[in-house]
Design a protein around this motif. Structure first.
Motif, PDB file in Angstrom:
ATOM      1  N   LEU A  76      47.165  45.472  50.562  1.00 36.92           N
ATOM      2  CA  LEU A  76      47.295  44.106  50.050  1.00 36.92           C
ATOM      3  C   LEU A  76      47.044  43.059  51.125  1.00 36.92           C
ATOM      4  N   GLU A  77      47.378  43.373  52.336  1.00 40.96           N
ATOM      5  CA  GLU A  77      47.246  42.386  53.406  1.00 40.96           C
ATOM      6  C   GLU A  77      45.783  42.018  53.659  1.00 40.96           C
ATOM      7  N   SER A  78      44.880  42.941  53.376  1.00 40.95           N
ATOM      8  CA  SER A  78      43.456  42.682  53.577  1.00 40.95           C
ATOM      9  C   SER A  78      42.784  42.109  52.335  1.00 40.95           C
ATOM     10  N   CYS A  79      43.532  41.993  51.231  1.00 32.83           N
ATOM     11  CA  CYS A  79      42.956  41.490  49.980  1.00 32.83           C
ATOM     12  C   CYS A  79      42.782  39.980  50.019  1.00 32.83           C
ATOM     13  N   SER A  80      41.674  39.530  49.485  1.00 35.44           N
ATOM     14  CA  SER A  80      41.472  38.093  49.302  1.00 35.44           C
ATOM     15  C   SER A  80      42.252  37.643  48.074  1.00 35.44           C
ATOM     16  N   GLU A  81      42.285  36.347  47.831  1.00 31.91           N
ATOM     17  CA  GLU A  81      42.964  35.822  46.654  1.00 31.91           C
ATOM     18  C   GLU A  81      42.334  36.369  45.381  1.00 31.91           C
ATOM     19  N   GLU A  82      41.006  36.493  45.379  1.00 30.28           N
ATOM     20  CA  GLU A  82      40.311  37.030  44.211  1.00 30.28           C
ATOM     21  C   GLU A  82      40.675  38.496  43.987  1.00 30.28           C
ATOM     22  N   HIS A  83      40.750  39.261  45.081  1.00 30.50           N
ATOM     23  CA  HIS A  83      41.131  40.665  44.961  1.00 30.50           C
ATOM     24  C   HIS A  83      42.531  40.798  44.366  1.00 30.50           C
ATOM     25  N   LEU A  84      43.453  39.939  44.810  1.00 37.96           N
ATOM     26  CA  LEU A  84      44.826  40.008  44.315  1.00 37.96           C
ATOM     27  C   LEU A  84      44.899  39.686  42.829  1.00 37.96           C
ATOM     28  N   LYS A  85      44.090  38.740  42.387  1.00 35.65           N
ATOM     29  CA  LYS A  85      44.069  38.401  40.963  1.00 35.65           C
ATOM     30  C   LYS A  85      43.544  39.566  40.142  1.00 35.65           C
ATOM     31  N   ILE A  86      42.515  40.249  40.672  1.00 35.65           N
ATOM     32  CA  ILE A  86      41.967  41.406  39.975  1.00 35.65           C
ATOM     33  C   ILE A  86      43.006  42.519  39.881  1.00 35.65           C
ATOM     34  N   LEU A  87      43.726  42.739  40.977  1.00 39.85           N
ATOM     35  CA  LEU A  87      44.785  43.758  40.977  1.00 39.85           C
ATOM     36  C   LEU A  87      45.871  43.424  39.969  1.00 39.85           C
ATOM     37  N   GLN A  88      46.277  42.166  39.965  1.00 36.66           N
ATOM     38  CA  GLN A  88      47.312  41.745  39.030  1.00 36.66           C
ATOM     39  C   GLN A  88      46.864  41.977  37.593  1.00 36.66           C
ATOM     40  N   ASN A  89      45.624  41.614  37.311  1.00 32.62           N
ATOM     41  CA  ASN A  89      45.084  41.760  35.971  1.00 32.62           C
ATOM     42  C   ASN A  89      45.084  43.231  35.548  1.00 32.62           C
ATOM     43  N   GLU A  90      44.637  44.102  36.449  1.00 33.32           N
ATOM     44  CA  GLU A  90      44.556  45.529  36.125  1.00 33.32           C
ATOM     45  C   GLU A  90      45.936  46.133  35.907  1.00 33.32           C
ATOM     46  N   VAL A  91      46.877  45.800  36.785  1.00 35.39           N
ATOM     47  CA  VAL A  91      48.218  46.387  36.693  1.00 35.39           C
ATOM     48  C   VAL A  91      48.951  45.894  35.454  1.00 35.39           C
ATOM     49  N   VAL A  92      48.874  44.593  35.188  1.00 34.65           N
ATOM     50  CA  VAL A  92      49.557  44.030  34.030  1.00 34.65           C
ATOM     51  C   VAL A  92      49.007  44.622  32.736  1.00 34.65           C
ATOM     52  N   LEU A  93      47.671  44.679  32.619  1.00 37.56           N
ATOM     53  CA  LEU A  93      47.073  45.168  31.388  1.00 37.56           C
ATOM     54  C   LEU A  93      47.272  46.669  31.216  1.00 37.56           C
ATOM     55  N   SER A  94      47.261  47.412  32.325  1.00 35.43           N
ATOM     56  CA  SER A  94      47.529  48.854  32.233  1.00 35.43           C
ATOM     57  C   SER A  94      48.929  49.111  31.693  1.00 35.43           C
ATOM     58  N   HIS A  95      49.848  48.178  31.947  1.00 37.51           N
ATOM     59  CA  HIS A  95      51.220  48.298  31.451  1.00 37.51           C
ATOM     60  C   HIS A  95      51.271  48.110  29.931  1.00 37.51           C
ATOM     61  N   LEU A 105      39.233  56.380  29.460  1.00 33.82           N
ATOM     62  CA  LEU A 105      38.432  55.284  29.999  1.00 33.82           C
ATOM     63  C   LEU A 105      39.245  54.582  31.077  1.00 33.82           C
ATOM     64  N   SER A 106      38.683  54.469  32.270  1.00 37.36           N
ATOM     65  CA  SER A 106      39.368  53.803  33.371  1.00 37.36           C
ATOM     66  C   SER A 106      38.546  52.592  33.818  1.00 37.36           C
ATOM     67  N   GLY A 107      38.762  52.136  35.047  1.00 37.19           N
ATOM     68  CA  GLY A 107      37.999  51.003  35.562  1.00 37.19           C
ATOM     69  C   GLY A 107      38.366  49.684  34.918  1.00 37.19           C
ATOM     70  N   LEU A 108      39.663  49.437  34.740  1.00 35.18           N
ATOM     71  CA  LEU A 108      40.103  48.224  34.047  1.00 35.18           C
ATOM     72  C   LEU A 108      40.128  46.979  34.939  1.00 35.18           C
ATOM     73  N   SER A 109      39.658  47.099  36.161  1.00 33.01           N
ATOM     74  CA  SER A 109      39.770  45.969  37.088  1.00 33.01           C
ATOM     75  C   SER A 109      38.875  44.800  36.715  1.00 33.01           C
ATOM     76  N   ARG A 110      37.844  45.030  35.895  1.00 33.35           N
ATOM     77  CA  ARG A 110      36.910  43.948  35.535  1.00 33.35           C
ATOM     78  C   ARG A 110      37.121  43.431  34.120  1.00 33.35           C
ATOM     79  N   LEU A 111      38.234  43.793  33.498  1.00 34.95           N
ATOM     80  CA  LEU A 111      38.499  43.333  32.131  1.00 34.95           C
ATOM     81  C   LEU A 111      38.458  41.811  32.022  1.00 34.95           C
TER      82      LEU A 111
END
Length: 419
Positions: free
Chosen positions: A94-113, A201-207
């Motif tokens: 996470l420390e190396s993630c940009s703001e955009e990367h963090l938003k993508i991670l948040q989106n993937e984790v929230v939607l996977s839930h 089906l995986s790869g939900l980071s670009r939803l």
């Protein structure tokens, strides 16, 4: 190369990302806003969910399967020691993630839930350990469809296997579409197969959601920074970035490209220059499965296209695209494969230039090709696959799961694992 600094992780506590216990830094802020993590969602019914915890000492790492997410994420096969279950662990810096990367991670984790479907890849648990995000999911014994291709079917899969794999993926895609989401990441390496022959089906980071401020839009205009490796699967309208936008039919185009990928053993357009690829996608002719009907007997594969369609970059563009996606050895070997008219029709429908002429995911599931593939399948998908071999632990991470002197395992054996 691993993204992990094991020396650092062994000295950092495991934290929940819930709103009651947020980090003071901005690293976790995006992930803490909408969801209290360190959760274990119920099983979606498609695969038995191992009961996992957020104690990193309970995960014994076996081998590194690969990396992803701009090399910020390392993917490992691990054993959950309390239960002895094999799981897949994705660890993101996470420390190396940009703001955009963090938003993508948040989106993937929230939607996977929130997504609960037998054909959508589930997560067992998600938590943080210091500046690292851990995402644990069931281990897929057969890996991805792309991995299957390179390992067992380098010349392409048979129609029965293609049909079973695509049907499961489209079932998951239809679920996403019905909930107002565009996947934008459909390809062979994002279709995973379990040891029981289940498709995920995986790869939900670009939803991307069609719902904005409570209103469902007909199209969207969002164009994030896609990896160049994803471009061959993207639809013409998505790449065009014009005022017409794109919708869920963009995913149907990706299904067509994936069908060609599985049938031919290679990805259409993969090694073409990006400008040439864009022109080819926008102006045609479209790609198609390569069989004896594509190249009539006695006609060279290097011969110019007789389609009569001017692509704007020369008549031989279709053959050029084929040449760039196949090895020279395969180019000079006449195709002996014959695909059925139903399969050709499925691909043709998916790769229509006009999105409105493409079928929806729900109507695609009723296509004659899938009935034909089902009739050809004896028993289950497992009857079409080689026996699942025990995953070889080629190099142990000795002295516990976090050994600061030896915490990486070469991943060249698994270049097509993308979770």
């Amino acid at each position: 190369m691993s993204c992990l600094d094991c020396f650092c992780i062994t000295r950092t506590p495991v934290e929940s990302l819930g709103s009651g216990k947020q980090s003071e830094t901005s690293i976790h802020q995006f992930l803490a806003d909408e969801l209290s993590l360190s959760w274990s969602p119920p099983s979606p019914g498609g695969v038995e969910m191992p009961v996992c915890c957020s104690d990193i000492s309970h995960y014994e790492f076996q081998v590194e399967l690969g990396s992803g997410f701009s090399d910020l994420t390392s993917i490992y096969l691990a054993r959950h020691t309390p239960t002895g279950t094999l799981v897949t662990v994705k660890i993101t810096d996470l420390e190396s993630c940009s703001e955009e990367h963090l938003k993508i991670l948040q989106n993937e984790v929230v939607l996977s839930h929130f997504f609960q479907h037998p054909n959508i890849m589930p997560l067992c648990t998600v938590f943080t350990a210091g500046n690292w995000l851990w995402a644990v999911s069931p281990f897929m014994t057969y890996g991805s469809a792309s991995h299957l291709l390179k390992t067992y079917f380098p010349e392409g899969m048979n129609e029965a296997l293609i049909g079973n794999i695509l049907y499961g993926a489209i079932e998951g895609l239809n679920y996403l579409h019905q909930n107002g989401y565009i996947h934008r990441n459909v390809k062979g390496s994002h279709i995973l197969i379990s040891g029981d022959g289940l498709i995920f089906l995986s790869g939900l980071s670009r939803l991307c959601s069609l719902v904005n401020k409570g209103q469902k839009s007909k199209v969207v205009y969002d164009f994030p920074k896609f990896s160049t490796s994803l471009l061959p699967w993207l639809s013409p309208e998505l790449l065009r970035q014009d005022l017409y936008g794109y919708n869920v039919k963009s995913d149907i185009y990706s299904v067509g490209i994936t069908a060609c990928e599985l049938a031919n053993g290679c990805v259409p357009f993969q090694n073409m220059q990006r400008t040439q690829m864009l022109l080819q996608k926008l102006q045609g002719p479209t790609f198609c499965p390569l069989d004896v009907n594509t190249f009539p007997c006695g006609e060279s594969r290097m011969k110019n296209s007789r389609s009569g369609v001017d692509s704007g970059i020369g008549e031989s563009v279709l053959v050029s695209s084929i040449a760039h996606t196949m090895t020279s050895e395969r180019l000079h070997t006449p195709s002996t494969t014959t695909f059925s008219p139903a399969f050709h029709n499925l691909v043709e429908l998916c790769l229509q230039q006009d999105p409105e002429k493409r079928p929806s995911a729900s109507s695609l599931l009723t296509h004659a090709f899938f009935k034909q593939a089902k009739d050809q399948t004896k028993g289950s998908l497992l009857s079409l696959l080689p026996p699942a071999t025990e995953h070889k632990r080629t190099q142990f991470l000795t002295a516990g799961p976090w050994n600061e002197l030896d915490c990486t395992v070469p991943s060249e054996e698994y270049p097509d694992w993308e979770f």
